[in-house]
Design a protein around this motif. Structure first.
Motif, short mmCIF file in Angstrom:
data_model
loop_
_atom_site.label_atom_id
_atom_site.label_comp_id
_atom_site.label_asym_id
_atom_site.label_seq_id
_atom_site.Cartn_x
_atom_site.Cartn_y
_atom_site.Cartn_z
N PHE A 133 124.74 14.13 -39.42
CA PHE A 133 124.86 15.51 -39.08
C PHE A 133 124.36 16.20 -39.81
CE2 PHE A 133 128.41 18.96 -37.85
CZ PHE A 133 127.15 19.78 -37.03
N THR A 134 123.56 17.34 -40.08
CA THR A 134 122.58 17.61 -41.06
C THR A 134 122.91 19.78 -40.43
OG1 THR A 134 120.45 17.34 -39.83
CG2 THR A 134 121.43 16.24 -41.78
N GLY A 135 122.54 20.81 -41.54
CA GLY A 135 121.76 21.40 -41.06
C GLY A 135 122.14 22.62 -42.09
N GLU A 136 122.01 23.80 -42.16
CA GLU A 136 121.22 24.63 -43.39
C GLU A 136 122.81 24.82 -44.10
OE1 GLU A 136 118.76 25.91 -44.55
OE2 GLU A 136 117.46 25.46 -42.66
N ILE A 137 122.52 25.73 -44.88
CA ILE A 137 123.91 25.88 -45.31
C ILE A 137 124.52 27.14 -44.64
CG2 ILE A 137 124.71 27.07 -47.92
CD1 ILE A 137 122.37 26.10 -49.24
N GLY A 138 125.59 27.04 -44.73
CA GLY A 138 126.45 28.24 -43.91
C GLY A 138 126.09 28.11 -42.38
N ALA A 139 125.51 26.81 -41.99
CA ALA A 139 125.39 26.96 -40.33
C ALA A 139 126.31 26.59 -39.93
CB ALA A 139 124.47 25.76 -40.22
N GLY A 140 127.29 26.49 -40.70
CA GLY A 140 128.85 26.00 -38.85
C GLY A 140 129.60 23.88 -39.00
N LYS A 141 128.82 23.47 -40.26
CA LYS A 141 128.88 21.79 -39.90
C LYS A 141 130.33 21.64 -40.18
CE LYS A 141 126.18 20.90 -44.02
NZ LYS A 141 125.83 22.70 -43.70
N THR A 142 130.88 21.99 -41.14
CA THR A 142 132.39 21.82 -41.57
C THR A 142 133.13 22.78 -40.45
OG1 THR A 142 131.41 22.00 -44.28
CG2 THR A 142 133.96 22.47 -43.61
N THR A 143 132.88 22.99 -40.21
CA THR A 143 133.72 24.65 -38.81
C THR A 143 133.62 23.30 -37.86
OG1 THR A 143 132.84 26.72 -40.10
CG2 THR A 143 133.31 26.29 -37.73
N VAL A 144 132.16 22.77 -37.29
CA VAL A 144 131.86 21.44 -36.66
C VAL A 144 133.67 20.96 -37.04
CG1 VAL A 144 130.57 20.52 -34.82
CG2 VAL A 144 130.18 22.98 -35.47
N SER A 145 132.82 19.87 -37.75
CA SER A 145 133.56 18.66 -38.28
C SER A 145 134.80 18.79 -37.39
CB SER A 145 133.19 18.32 -39.23
OG SER A 145 133.56 19.20 -40.08
N ARG A 146 135.78 20.41 -38.31
CA ARG A 146 137.05 20.48 -38.07
C ARG A 146 138.11 20.79 -36.91
NH1 ARG A 146 139.15 21.26 -43.23
NH2 ARG A 146 137.36 20.11 -44.36
#
Ligand SMILES: Nc1ncnc2c1ncn2[C@@H]1O[C@H](COP(=O)(O)OP(=O)(O)OP(=O)(O)O)[C@@H](O)[C@H]1O
Ligand SMILES: [Mg+2]
Length: 280
Positions: A47-60
């Motif tokens: 699961f990749t994405g630009e810095i600040g795109a919301g990866k951690t948010t989505v994983s939580r």
């Protein structure tokens, strides 16, 4: 300070991730659905994405949605050696005591995975910031972990989250054995102009404001300068609120956002420079 001025009951664009503000529009909604599917299928997921795109948010948000059968091991700082990572996973999955030495450790972990399976549990390892994994051997260890199978089904699912360079790295020849095991590779896009507007409106609404606060022209500028990256949108909007409050302005127009971006570019330099980018 400015909350009452704008009829807000809390700060809409704070930098700390707050599940109350979760926006699941097209982009993040689809990402969540894809991750949920990958977990169901026990696929190795990238699961990749630009810095600040919301990866951690989505994983939580994913973790919040998974039912209690899932035994989640969340690794947020993967600057670990292969053995350290194994130890961490084993420890979090309840291997006690932790045996010394890699062979014994793997044995104990395998036994524990079968035990969890028999209890009806579904172990899921999520590695955030996986681009920080220091060496290839860690990926090799992760591959071996997902090799522990029963009737062809892995006993453990794995999600690797990271910045785009993670994808580039895994594309290199030396990583082929791991890369070939990836079942789902999903890249989190940035928001387009309409989604940027909805994202802003959503945050304002959660903060108690239903009436638009930014003019359409202001949102155009926010979109261009942020390139639709949520963290950048937050930074710009937060500063715009402060500036509008200072200037006793009620509706935020283009001029204010222009000024804010000038400021941010001056103070944050290249990290905030306007990078014109074609769409898509
Ligand atoms: N879907 C969303 N709903 C609400 N806020 C969001 C959403 N996505 C991102 N944000 C906001 O953007 C900020 C950055 O998101 P996040 O930390 O998830 O990005 P990231 O892709 O993990 O970044 P990094 O590459 O730095 O780890 C969050 O603090 C949050 O405020
Ligand atoms: Mg993150």
């Amino acid at each position: 300070v400015y909350e009452t001025h704008f009829a807000l009951n809390r700060r809409p664009f704070s930098k700390t991730p707050d599940p109350a503000f979760l926006y699941t529009g097209v982009v993040h909604g689809e990402a969540l659905a894809r991750l949920e599917m990958a977990v169901d299928e026990r696929e190795i997921c990238l699961f990749t994405g630009e810095i600040g795109a919301g990866k951690t948010t989505v994983s939580r948000a994913l973790i919040d949605r998974l039912d209690v059968r899932h035994r989640i091991v969340l690794v947020v700082n993967p600057r670990l050696s292969a053995v350290q990572l194994l130890e961490l996973v084993a420890d979090r999955l309840g291997v006690k005591p932790l045996p010394r030495g890699k062979v014994k450790l793997l044995d104990a972990l395998t036994a524990r995975l079968f035990e969890i399976f028999q209890e009806g549990g579904l172990p899921l390892v999520i590695v955030d910031e996986a681009h920080l994994i220091p060496s290839k051997s860690v990926f090799e260890e992760l591959r071996l972990l997902t090799n522990i199978q029963l009737d062809d089904a892995p006993l453990l699912s794995l999600i690797l989250i990271g910045q785009p360079e993670l994808r580039t790295r895994l594309g290199r020849v030396g990583y082929a054995s791991f890369a070939q095991r990836i079942g789902v590779a999903y890249h989190l896009a940035s928001l387009d102009r309409p989604e940027t507007e909805r994202y802003i409106a959503h945050r304002l609404q959660v903060a108690g404001r239903a009436v638009p606060l930014f003019s359409p022209a202001a949102i155009d500028v926010v979109y261009r300068a942020s390139r639709g990256i949520p963290r950048r949108i937050n930074t710009i909007c937060q500063s715009a609120l402060l500036m509008a409050y200072g200037n006793e302005v009620d509706v935020i127009g283009q001029e204010i956002v222009d000024d804010v971006i000038q400021d941010l570019t001056t103070h944050l330099g290249r990290a905030f420079a306007m990078e014109p980018r074609s769409h898509g």
